[in-house]
Design an enzyme around this catalytic site. Sequence first.
Site, mmCIF file in Angstrom:
data_model
loop_
_atom_site.group_PDB
_atom_site.id
_atom_site.type_symbol
_atom_site.label_atom_id
_atom_site.label_comp_id
_atom_site.label_asym_id
_atom_site.label_seq_id
_atom_site.Cartn_x
_atom_site.Cartn_y
_atom_site.Cartn_z
ATOM 1 N N TYR A 173 42.896 38.263 38.223
ATOM 2 C CA TYR A 173 42.140 37.575 39.275
ATOM 3 C C TYR A 173 42.188 38.444 40.529
ATOM 4 O O TYR A 173 43.233 38.991 40.874
ATOM 5 C CB TYR A 173 42.764 36.200 39.589
ATOM 6 C CG TYR A 173 42.130 35.550 40.795
ATOM 7 C CD1 TYR A 173 41.048 34.687 40.650
ATOM 8 C CD2 TYR A 173 42.580 35.841 42.084
ATOM 9 C CE1 TYR A 173 40.437 34.119 41.759
ATOM 10 C CE2 TYR A 173 41.967 35.290 43.198
ATOM 11 C CZ TYR A 173 40.897 34.428 43.027
ATOM 12 O OH TYR A 173 40.291 33.883 44.116
ATOM 13 N N GLU B 2 34.872 36.770 44.940
ATOM 14 C CA GLU B 2 35.910 36.422 43.968
ATOM 15 C C GLU B 2 35.554 36.952 42.589
ATOM 16 O O GLU B 2 34.455 36.717 42.095
ATOM 17 C CB GLU B 2 36.036 34.889 43.931
ATOM 18 C CG GLU B 2 37.178 34.395 43.090
ATOM 19 C CD GLU B 2 37.278 32.873 43.124
ATOM 20 O OE1 GLU B 2 36.331 32.193 42.687
ATOM 21 O OE2 GLU B 2 38.315 32.368 43.600
#
Length: 390
Positions: free
Chosen positions: A112, A200
């Site tokens: 991530y 993101e």
Amino acid sequence: MKVHEYQAKEILDQYGVAVQRGIVADTVEEAVEAAQTMAADGVTQFVVKAQIHAGGRGKGGGVKFCPSIDDVKPAAEKILGMQLITPQTGAEGQLVRKVLVTAAEDIAHEYYLGVTLDRATGMDVIMASTEGGVEIEEVAEATPEKIVKVHVDPTTGLRSYQAREIAFQLGLEGTAFKEGVKFVMALYKAYRASDATIAEINPLVKTEDGRIIALDAKMDLDDNAMFRHKDLAEMRDEAEEDPLEVEAGKHNLNYIKLDGNVGCMVNGAGLAMGTMDLIKLAGGEPANFLDVGGTASPATTEAGFRIIQSDPNVKAILVNIFGGIVRCDRVAKGVVEAASNMELTVPLIVRLQGTNAEEGMQILKDSGLPIQTAIRLQEAADKVTAALDA
Ligand code: GDP
Ligand code: MN
């Protein structure tokens, strides 16, 4: 302003962020053509991905792996036109109008990586985790130590040692480490340059052959900066947005739809939030946030009423205006004009306070319209709750 995954990947690509290859398609035929184009480049396996402004598409059946090119057509047929329900869409789901056909990657690890503004420190924060692919909120909840945070000093920008720190914390080595550092630097550059509020990548992947690429990308762009990014502003997809919010935007009204039953129209964002608090305290639920700004004209007031009333949940409307620069008598005339031009289908409670409040109240009373008035905010809120119970 949200953009689709394929658009976020286009933006990132322009800044040298390594993204998974893909071609967007509006129809099944285009999806098949996209796969053929990539096949000519040596791609043998594909992923067909629903393009909607919500995450969690994989869980809802909006991401389909295609082990051969023949699987692309049925996957596109299935996804295009589907009402995709994900943890972020709400129960009614979102209609899929576009798919992204990507070159499938063999994944060695999912990470991530995200950038956003940390309001507490007033600095951008880069967050990274070895626990990618899953919902980062769950990681943050259960194992917060698995999220690395690096703050970017606005006076120096992101330093390369910080990007190396992130790549190191992700456990990257060799070529993957170098690519990881480059990825972090490029991602931050893209985030800054496009005035994003979020960038993101979930998952950021290390492929079996050691490359570091973005498999997914989510970006939110600052609406207030879009005047200086005409190319990005064009990426807006109104079909994905709440129709009432789109309509409000056309009238320069600051409107956000909520789930409650009391519509409210207020001047000033702070007063609007205070009004919403009071509605809640009095036992109602705000149906919206609406800041009509400092110069509420009859036309914008009418547009505001129409937007509020077209929400079927609304059972009463509270207008709360503090006359500072804008005079209450002028607002009252606007309310009367708007209310006479259209049919008010729910009780209307108006509270005016400040400059020329008394004149304003008189205008409302003289209008003969079924408008209830209030002087104190508590009184207004109580009248709204009474109207709801009636
Ligand atoms: P989201 O569910 O909306 O976040 O959509 P993603 O783009 O993140 O895709 C969901 C999941 O599908 C990813 O976490 C991967 O596990 C899987 N996936 C997507 N693309 C590929 C691919 O090219 N190869 C493999 N093996 N899995 C993929
Ligand atoms: Mn994802």
